[in-house]
Design a protein around this motif. Structure first.
Motif, PDB file in Angstrom:
ATOM      1  N   LEU A   1     -15.320   2.557 -22.835  1.00  7.59           N
ATOM      2  CA  LEU A   1     -14.044   1.949 -22.416  1.00  7.59           C
ATOM      3  C   LEU A   1     -14.267   0.493 -22.026  1.00  7.59           C
ATOM      4  O   LEU A   1     -13.466  -0.396 -22.374  1.00  7.59           O
TER       5      LEU A   1
ATOM      6  N   ARG B   1     -14.547  -1.557 -25.108  1.00  3.77           N
ATOM      7  CA  ARG B   1     -13.222  -1.755 -25.744  1.00  3.77           C
ATOM      8  C   ARG B   1     -12.438  -2.815 -25.002  1.00  3.77           C
ATOM      9  O   ARG B   1     -11.786  -3.675 -25.609  1.00  3.77           O
ATOM     10  N   VAL B   2     -12.463  -2.760 -23.682  1.00  2.00           N
ATOM     11  CA  VAL B   2     -11.707  -3.729 -22.880  1.00  2.00           C
ATOM     12  C   VAL B   2     -12.280  -5.128 -23.089  1.00  2.00           C
ATOM     13  O   VAL B   2     -11.533  -6.111 -23.205  1.00  2.00           O
TER      14      VAL B   2
ATOM     15  N   LYS C   1     -11.294  -6.635 -26.343  1.00  2.00           N
ATOM     16  CA  LYS C   1      -9.859  -6.903 -26.463  1.00  2.00           C
ATOM     17  C   LYS C   1      -9.545  -8.371 -26.318  1.00  2.00           C
ATOM     18  O   LYS C   1     -10.052  -9.077 -25.509  1.00  2.00           O
TER      19      LYS C   1
ATOM     20  N   ARG D   1      -8.797   1.443 -17.583  1.00  2.00           N
ATOM     21  CA  ARG D   1      -7.600   1.896 -18.305  1.00  2.00           C
ATOM     22  C   ARG D   1      -6.422   0.979 -17.998  1.00  2.00           C
ATOM     23  O   ARG D   1      -5.605   0.688 -18.890  1.00  2.00           O
TER      24      ARG D   1
ATOM     25  N   LEU E   1      -6.655  -2.144 -17.221  1.00  2.00           N
ATOM     26  CA  LEU E   1      -6.912  -3.381 -17.967  1.00  2.00           C
ATOM     27  C   LEU E   1      -6.601  -3.193 -19.446  1.00  2.00           C
ATOM     28  O   LEU E   1      -6.071  -4.085 -20.109  1.00  2.00           O
ATOM     29  N   GLU E   2      -6.970  -2.026 -19.960  1.00  2.00           N
ATOM     30  CA  GLU E   2      -6.754  -1.756 -21.381  1.00  2.00           C
ATOM     31  C   GLU E   2      -5.272  -1.723 -21.709  1.00  2.00           C
ATOM     32  O   GLU E   2      -4.844  -2.131 -22.801  1.00  2.00           O
ATOM     33  N   ASN E   3      -4.488  -1.238 -20.742  1.00  2.00           N
ATOM     34  CA  ASN E   3      -3.061  -1.079 -21.009  1.00  2.00           C
ATOM     35  C   ASN E   3      -2.270  -2.348 -20.764  1.00  2.00           C
ATOM     36  O   ASN E   3      -1.077  -2.403 -21.082  1.00  2.00           O
ATOM     37  N   GLU E   4      -2.918  -3.345 -20.192  1.00  2.00           N
ATOM     38  CA  GLU E   4      -2.196  -4.596 -19.922  1.00  2.00           C
ATOM     39  C   GLU E   4      -1.914  -5.365 -21.201  1.00  2.00           C
ATOM     40  O   GLU E   4      -2.688  -5.374 -22.126  1.00  2.00           O
TER      41      GLU E   4
END
Lengths: 260, 309
Positions: free
Chosen positions: A253, A256-257, A260, B304, B306-309
């Protein structure tokens, strides 16, 4: 059997029936193990008779030997995980290997500590350079080194390959620790189970006792061996594997972040 | 059948595996210890501590070997073995000094008997510690040997009463043959002061350990025999007005009883230490896993977000 699963996608299957079922089994086993450990302790401390030659300290036998058995089982898991990883390159086997080392190391330290506490009144020393004790210490240091060295390798694939090979080779220290009291005539460590040198007069053991000399000893040994050889390493390794899986998920994770 | 599906089978199997040692433990825990009494009149009370069939085990934690060929007349309070008028009594007392322990032991073994002053008082070093030895010879009760040991504020005493022999443990100055011979003569003379200075005959028996039979002649021309064994410079001697060496061997069981006497040590502290440390290590492992788990969960939640931002 399930095929290899990337750790990142495990979170997607978290809500699946299979993972829930396994969680239930694990928690059931955890509760059973806690009850079993407490019961085994009760039998060992209060039901089994007192050895008349050693007094109460002999009861440490019900932790000392089973913890070594449990450590051995855990280290066998490491060997299995190492071999399977080298063949399949599936990360789940590496998780098993590292879980086996951590749990096995804790149980091995329990074995050493209980042995030392027993030795103080019986041998009149906390430690001596007996072959069995030295072998046991080498085993513990070898597996401790596994954890340190593993963390020192940054590349995950390299780390897993190295750990797999190391974990397989490290098991020789377990075999050596088990065998050494049966082949060295100068060890003073008692041999309660299993064969020894054919010439018994060569054995210099101190602190031996007969299993059937005191009521309840055999039952306490059998019960605690079953608990600490089967339930305790199984449950702890399983929990540790889940922790390792979570680590890998979080790591994936994070990547992935960052990408991004 | 629903009961045999996989979900139920694994817990069932584990329950069966788990139940087996429980059944074993329950059976062992309810088994009565077996103890063979050598006398129907007063069977020894086998303590809960153990079952050594050839030992008298006192509930307070001391143990003495039951001599072969002797009648066991022990009680819960003390051990007592008899044979042809001889008796050996073993007991403990709260006296913290050896002489007081000897007096207490004699009060039990030979009540209302005045033995007078001991013919010999010395301290003997055995493998199981120091024993104070008092020897009373030719008393109204016979020849009395008393051995007392104090350990952790409890005293233990062994009283041997014999009509026709005297056991003596005596240390020689060195292990030279002449010295041992002289010391042996001194020990034998405690039994009969009129024996000659030299033994009439000395025979070394082919036994393990090696025993020596020394024959003396007293003033009346009677034979006095000593059966002895040397352990470095300490002599274990049994002397009697007899030529029956077997009878002296029977009387010498006192020495092996003394040597085999032992006390269950108080080692509970080390048990608690070992158990405490073991569970501390286990708890450290579990706590470590839990803390790492919790931290990872927090990291996962943050990532999560951060990922969803």
């Amino acid at each position: 059997m399930s095929t290899a699963v990337h750790p990142a996608s495990q979170s997607q299957s978290e809500g699946s029936g299979g993972a829930t079922w396994r969680s239930r089994v694990l928690w059931f086993l955890t509760v059973i193990t806690i009850i079993a450990v407490i019961y085994g302790l009760y039998v060992g401390l209060f039901v089994a008779g007192t050895d008349i030659e050693q007094g109460e300290v002999q009861r440490l036998f019900y932790l000392h030997v089973p913890s070594f058995s449990g450590a051995t089982i855990a280290f066998v898991g490491t060997v299995v995980g190492g071999i399977a990883y080298l063949i399949t390159r599936n990360n789940k086997w590496d998780s098993l290997a590292v879980a086996g080392v951590e749990v096995g190391l804790a149980l091995a330290i329990i074995n050493l500590v209980t042995g030392s506490a027993w030795a103080r009144p019986i041998w009149n020393t906390w430690w001596n350079w007996d072959p069995r004790l030295v072998s046991d210490a080498i085993m513990i240091l070898t597996y401790a080194a596994y954890l340190f060295l593993r963390n020192a390798i940054e590349n995950p694939d390299q780390r897993r390959r190295f750990a797999a090979v190391y974990g397989i080779l490290a098991f020789t220290t377990v075999i050596a620790t088990f065998m050494i009291i049966r082949i060295r005539p100068d060890t003073i460590h008692p041999v309660v189970f299993g064969p020894v040198l054919t010439d018994a007069s060569m054995m210099a053991t101190q602190g031996d006792f007969e299993l059937d000399a005191t009521p309840g000893v055999t039952a306490a040994v059998g019960l605690n061996s079953a608990i600490w050889s089967m339930l305790v390493p199984l449950v702890l390794v399983w929990h540790r594997i889940r922790l390792e899986n979570l680590m890998q998920r979080v790591h994936a994770l994070k990547i992935r972040v960052l990408e991004k | 059948m629903r009961i045999l599906n996989l979900k139920n089978l694994i817990p069932l199997t584990l329950a069966l595996i788990f139940a087996f040692p429980f059944a074993l433990a329950a059976q062992e825990a309810t088994d009565e210890p077996t103890a063979e009494a050598t006398s129907e009149a007063a069977a020894p009370t086998v303590s809960e501590l153990s079952i050594f069939d050839d030992f008298y085990n006192h509930a307070s934690g001391w143990h003495v070997r039951i001599p072969e060929g002797w009648t066991d007349e022990s009680t819960a309070e003390y051990a007592r073995f008899t044979r042809e008028g001889d008796a050996i009594t073993v007991l403990h007392a709260t006296a913290t000094e050896a002489n007081a322990a000897i007096d207490a032991a004699l009060a039990v073994a030979l009540p209302n008997v005045d033995l007078g002053d001991p013919a010999l008082t010395n301290v003997v070093n055995l493998l199981n510690g120091e024993w104070t030895q008092h020897l009373f010879t030719n008393t109204s009760a016979g020849n009395v040997a008393v051995y007392a040991q104090v350990f952790e504020n409890v005293s233990y005493a062994v009283v041997s009463v014999s009509e026709d022999s005297l056991p003596v443990i005596i240390a020689a100055e060195n292990t030279e043959a002449d010295t041992l011979t002289n010391t042996l003569q001194i020990a034998a003379a405690l039994y009969d002061p009129t024996i000659g200075a030299q033994a009439v005959d000395v025979t070394t028996l082919n036994t393990t350990p090696v025993y020596t039979v020394s024959t003396y002649e007293n003033e009346a021309g009677e034979t006095v025999t000593s059966l002895s064994r040397a352990r470095t410079a300490t002599l274990y001697v049994v002397t009697g007005a007899t030529t029956d060496v077997d009878a002296l061997f029977q009387d010498s069981v006192l020495f092996s009883m003394l040597s085999d006497f032992f006390i269950t040590p108080q080692t509970a502290f080390y048990l608690y230490l070992g158990v405490g440390l073991s569970f501390a290590i286990l708890l450290i492992l579990i706590a470590s896993m839990y803390v790492r788990y919790r931290n990872l969960r927090q990291d996962e939640a943050s990532l999560r977000e951060l990922e969803n931002e």
